[in-house]
Design an enzyme around this catalytic site. Structure first.
Site, PDB file in Angstrom:
ATOM      1  N   HIS A 167       0.829  -1.225   0.000  1.00  0.00           N
ATOM      2  CA  HIS A 167       0.000   0.000   0.000  1.00  0.00           C
ATOM      3  C   HIS A 167       0.855   1.264   0.000  1.00  0.00           C
ATOM      4  O   HIS A 167       1.511   1.584   0.989  1.00  0.00           O
ATOM      5  CB  HIS A 167      -0.921  -0.013   1.226  1.00  0.00           C
ATOM      6  CG  HIS A 167      -1.887   1.123   1.292  1.00  0.00           C
ATOM      7  ND1 HIS A 167      -3.079   1.143   0.598  1.00  0.00           N
ATOM      8  CD2 HIS A 167      -1.856   2.295   1.967  1.00  0.00           C
ATOM      9  CE1 HIS A 167      -3.731   2.257   0.859  1.00  0.00           C
ATOM     10  NE2 HIS A 167      -3.009   2.986   1.686  1.00  0.00           N
ATOM     11  N   HIS A 211       0.976   5.517  -1.824  1.00  0.00           N
ATOM     12  CA  HIS A 211       0.333   6.572  -2.625  1.00  0.00           C
ATOM     13  C   HIS A 211       1.447   7.442  -3.204  1.00  0.00           C
ATOM     14  O   HIS A 211       1.868   8.410  -2.576  1.00  0.00           O
ATOM     15  CB  HIS A 211      -0.547   7.490  -1.763  1.00  0.00           C
ATOM     16  CG  HIS A 211      -1.649   6.849  -0.997  1.00  0.00           C
ATOM     17  ND1 HIS A 211      -2.973   7.024  -1.308  1.00  0.00           N
ATOM     18  CD2 HIS A 211      -1.649   6.061   0.116  1.00  0.00           C
ATOM     19  CE1 HIS A 211      -3.738   6.375  -0.436  1.00  0.00           C
ATOM     20  NE2 HIS A 211      -2.951   5.779   0.440  1.00  0.00           N
ATOM     21  N   HIS A 269     -12.101   4.424  -1.637  1.00  0.00           N
ATOM     22  CA  HIS A 269     -11.318   5.106  -0.607  1.00  0.00           C
ATOM     23  C   HIS A 269     -11.685   4.670   0.804  1.00  0.00           C
ATOM     24  O   HIS A 269     -10.844   4.186   1.538  1.00  0.00           O
ATOM     25  CB  HIS A 269     -11.394   6.638  -0.744  1.00  0.00           C
ATOM     26  CG  HIS A 269     -10.626   7.317   0.344  1.00  0.00           C
ATOM     27  ND1 HIS A 269     -11.224   7.958   1.400  1.00  0.00           N
ATOM     28  CD2 HIS A 269      -9.297   7.383   0.576  1.00  0.00           C
ATOM     29  CE1 HIS A 269     -10.284   8.406   2.218  1.00  0.00           C
ATOM     30  NE2 HIS A 269      -9.113   8.070   1.738  1.00  0.00           N
ATOM     31  N   HIS A 312      -9.446   1.521   2.376  1.00  0.00           N
ATOM     32  CA  HIS A 312      -9.030   1.919   3.731  1.00  0.00           C
ATOM     33  C   HIS A 312     -10.189   1.570   4.661  1.00  0.00           C
ATOM     34  O   HIS A 312     -11.333   1.928   4.372  1.00  0.00           O
ATOM     35  CB  HIS A 312      -8.797   3.427   3.802  1.00  0.00           C
ATOM     36  CG  HIS A 312      -7.649   3.921   2.970  1.00  0.00           C
ATOM     37  ND1 HIS A 312      -7.809   4.454   1.727  1.00  0.00           N
ATOM     38  CD2 HIS A 312      -6.316   3.980   3.233  1.00  0.00           C
ATOM     39  CE1 HIS A 312      -6.626   4.827   1.243  1.00  0.00           C
ATOM     40  NE2 HIS A 312      -5.693   4.547   2.133  1.00  0.00           N
ATOM     41  N   GLU A 339      -9.427   2.940  10.062  1.00  0.00           N
ATOM     42  CA  GLU A 339      -8.098   3.488  10.274  1.00  0.00           C
ATOM     43  C   GLU A 339      -8.018   4.279  11.578  1.00  0.00           C
ATOM     44  O   GLU A 339      -6.983   4.272  12.238  1.00  0.00           O
ATOM     45  CB  GLU A 339      -7.768   4.407   9.082  1.00  0.00           C
ATOM     46  CG  GLU A 339      -6.410   5.065   9.175  1.00  0.00           C
ATOM     47  CD  GLU A 339      -6.119   5.952   7.989  1.00  0.00           C
ATOM     48  OE1 GLU A 339      -7.040   6.223   7.194  1.00  0.00           O
ATOM     49  OE2 GLU A 339      -4.959   6.380   7.859  1.00  0.00           O
ATOM     50  N   ASP A 352       2.230   3.064   3.126  1.00  0.00           N
ATOM     51  CA  ASP A 352       1.378   4.210   2.859  1.00  0.00           C
ATOM     52  C   ASP A 352       2.215   5.218   2.054  1.00  0.00           C
ATOM     53  O   ASP A 352       3.353   4.918   1.697  1.00  0.00           O
ATOM     54  CB  ASP A 352       0.819   4.827   4.150  1.00  0.00           C
ATOM     55  CG  ASP A 352      -0.692   5.111   4.034  1.00  0.00           C
ATOM     56  OD1 ASP A 352      -1.180   5.240   2.902  1.00  0.00           O
ATOM     57  OD2 ASP A 352      -1.370   5.196   5.067  1.00  0.00           O
TER      58      ASP A 352
HETATM   59  O1  MCF Z   1      -3.807   5.804   4.050  1.00  0.00           O
HETATM   60  C1  MCF Z   1      -3.618   7.170   4.245  1.00  0.00           C
HETATM   61  C2  MCF Z   1      -4.567   7.660   5.274  1.00  0.00           C
HETATM   62  N1  MCF Z   1      -5.957   7.370   4.986  1.00  0.00           N
HETATM   63  C3  MCF Z   1      -6.612   7.820   3.887  1.00  0.00           C
HETATM   64  N2  MCF Z   1      -6.146   8.265   2.765  1.00  0.00           N
HETATM   65  C4  MCF Z   1      -4.901   8.423   2.344  1.00  0.00           C
HETATM   66  C5  MCF Z   1      -3.733   7.957   2.967  1.00  0.00           C
HETATM   67  N3  MCF Z   1      -2.688   8.400   2.289  1.00  0.00           N
HETATM   68  C6  MCF Z   1      -3.138   9.093   1.264  1.00  0.00           C
HETATM   69  N4  MCF Z   1      -4.468   9.105   1.263  1.00  0.00           N
HETATM   70  C7  MCF Z   1      -5.265   9.804   0.221  1.00  0.00           C
HETATM   71  C8  MCF Z   1      -6.452   9.051  -0.264  1.00  0.00           C
HETATM   72  O2  MCF Z   1      -6.101   8.119  -1.246  1.00  0.00           O
HETATM   73  O3  MCF Z   1      -5.770  10.999   0.746  1.00  0.00           O
HETATM   74  C9  MCF Z   1      -7.011  11.329   0.142  1.00  0.00           C
HETATM   75  C10 MCF Z   1      -7.376  10.151  -0.754  1.00  0.00           C
HETATM   76  O4  MCF Z   1      -7.137  10.449  -2.078  1.00  0.00           O
HETATM   77  C11 MCF Z   1      -7.938  11.562   1.271  1.00  0.00           C
HETATM   78  S1  MCF Z   1      -9.656  11.745   0.911  1.00  0.00           S
HETATM   79  C12 MCF Z   1      -9.816  13.284   0.218  1.00  0.00           C
HETATM   80 FE    FE Z   2      -3.443   4.881   2.346  1.00  0.00          FE
END
Ligand code: MCF
Ligand code: FE
Length: 410
Positions: A65, A67, A183, A210, A213, A312
């Site tokens: 996982h 991003h 998401h 997710h 969390e 992450d």
């Molecule tokens: O895993 C972490 C924390 N939880 C949620 N979202 C994200 C994380 N890292 C990046 N994100 C991104 C998610 O994919 O943040 C955005 C999304 O695009 C938050 S929702 C507007």
């Molecule tokens: Fe994430």
């Protein structure tokens, strides 16, 4: 045909066999493993490489996982509280993704390469990472993300999602797999979820989401209270949870073998569900930075949950080096015996990662498996084989070499 021989070989097989003075013979697949001398004798035409003293041969690491689109973040986002972080992401994500241009993606991928990551699961929010992931030397499972709580915009959201998904399908190759990511339960309307899950079912795409969390997410879906009620007022004057319960959300994923991410605030029945319907990716550094709960390993294992590890994004981590993540996990789970934990964590980062990303034939060094291999040099001799997983986690930053399908990539 190639042979690598080393003092130690970590198979990560069912019994977690560790061999001493061992060798692996491979082309794109693993042909044979065993005692150094007998392997060399058995395959006289293979090119033999004797690794330096104290070397370890093991399967490539799998980061389930990440991003990459948030890789420009260093100090821009706010840590220490989940909703505060989310707020800062919403405010800064456009600027952050714009800053992740030349060199930024490459650097992030290079950090994973050097640490011996041979496969990763990328969550793609916008598609800006598509080209670079296709070109990455590793195996990539590319999760196109969908989210949206307002059905007024559903048409546009779905159109954009389909566009990104189709584009990523065009890139499909032996090392690049299209998948999709919902998401979360607090950001994705059931209608949009159903839309995405139908596409996943029709095309047999792997799904990730997710889940549980934060305690904020827990309180919100259980009681419509807590930090989320204020936070969500930004989008809706009278926000309400979109699912009657977390289980109602989970049930949508029944039978789909989903990769759930985080899970620190999961209840027992939810862990039972996950163990039967997928796997769980844990991201301890991210959980700690955003002040989120970390799911206990013993609890997860007692429920039969298959766990893998994720870094992450740099949006909630200071490193994409999987050894940094492994070290953090070693210290995060202070209730588990040190040697036992080290062994488990190496399994999470290899064989379980392969299972989570559905990379058949990856994650272990066994006959007929893919030759996804890394080599590491320990700083000194170890006096007992059972110390190796712990010593690897303590001392490794970069690998000495790495192979994917038997081809050198680092
Ligand atoms: O895993 C972490 C924390 N939880 C949620 N979202 C994200 C994380 N890292 C990046 N994100 C991104 C998610 O994919 O943040 C955005 C999304 O695009 C938050 S929702 C507007
Ligand atoms: Fe994430």
């Amino acid at each position: 045909l190639k042979i690598l021989s080393a003092d130690y070989l970590l198979t990560c097989d069912e019994d977690f066999t560790i061999l001493k003075d061992a060798a692996v013979c491979f082309d794109e697949k693993i042909i044979d493993i065993g005692d150094k001398d007998s392997i060399i004798q058995k395959y006289p035409y293979a090119i033999v490489k004797h690794l330096s003293p104290n070397s370890v041969i093991m399967p490539g690491l799998i980061n389930t996982h990440v991003h990459l689109e948030f890789s420009a973040n260093k100090t821009t986002l706010e840590y220490g509280d989940f909703t505060r972080w989310l707020q800062s992401v919403i405010e800064k994500r456009e600027a952050l993704t714009k800053r992740c241009v030349s060199g930024c993606f490459e650097e992030a991928i290079e950090q994973m390469v050097l640490s011996g990551v041979s496969a990763f699961g990328e969550i793609s929010s916008f598609g800006a990472d598509l080209n670079i992931c296709f070109k990455a030397p590793q195996r990539v499972v590319f999760f196109n993300e969908i989210l949206g709580s307002n059905t007024k915009f559903a048409d546009d959201i779905e159109k954009d999602f389909k566009y990104r998904l189709n584009k990523s399908c065009d890139f499909e190759s032996e090392h690049f797999t299209t998948a999709l990511s919902i998401h979360s339960l607090y950001s994705t309307h059931p209608k949009i979820l159903d839309f995405a899950l139908n596409i996943a079912k029709e095309n047999d795409f792997l799904i990730s989401t997710h889940f549980m969390e934060s305690y904020a997410e827990r309180e919100w879906v259980d009681k419509a209270q807590g930090d989320f009620s204020d936070f969500l007022k930004r989008f809706n004057p009278e926000p309400k949870p979109m699912y009657g319960s977390a289980m109602e959300f989970l049930k949508k994923f029944e039978g789909l073998d989903t990769l759930f991410v985080h899970g620190g605030a999961c209840r027992d029945d939810e862990l039972d569900f996950i163990s039967k319907n997928g796997t769980l990716s844990q991201c301890v550094v991210s959980n700690r930075l955003l002040n989120n709960p970390i799911l206990g390993i013993e609890k997860a294992m007692s429920k039969g949950v298959s766990m893998s590890l994720g870094s992450d994004g740099l949006s909630s981590n200071n490193s994409l080096n999987m050894w940094d993540e492994l070290r953090a996990a070693l210290f995060a789970h202070a209730d588990v015996n040190t040697l036992e934990l080290s062994k488990l964590l190496i399994k999470f980062a290899t064989v379980n990662g392969a299972k989570a990303l559905k990379l058949d034939g990856c994650g272990t060094i066994e006959k007929e498996k893919n030759a996804d291999i890394i080599t590491i040099v320990l700083p000194d001799k170890v006096s007992s084989l059972d110390q190796i997983p712990l010593e690897l986690i303590l001392h490794t930053t970069e690998v000495k070499s790495g192979y994917i399908d038997g081809e050198r990539y680092v």
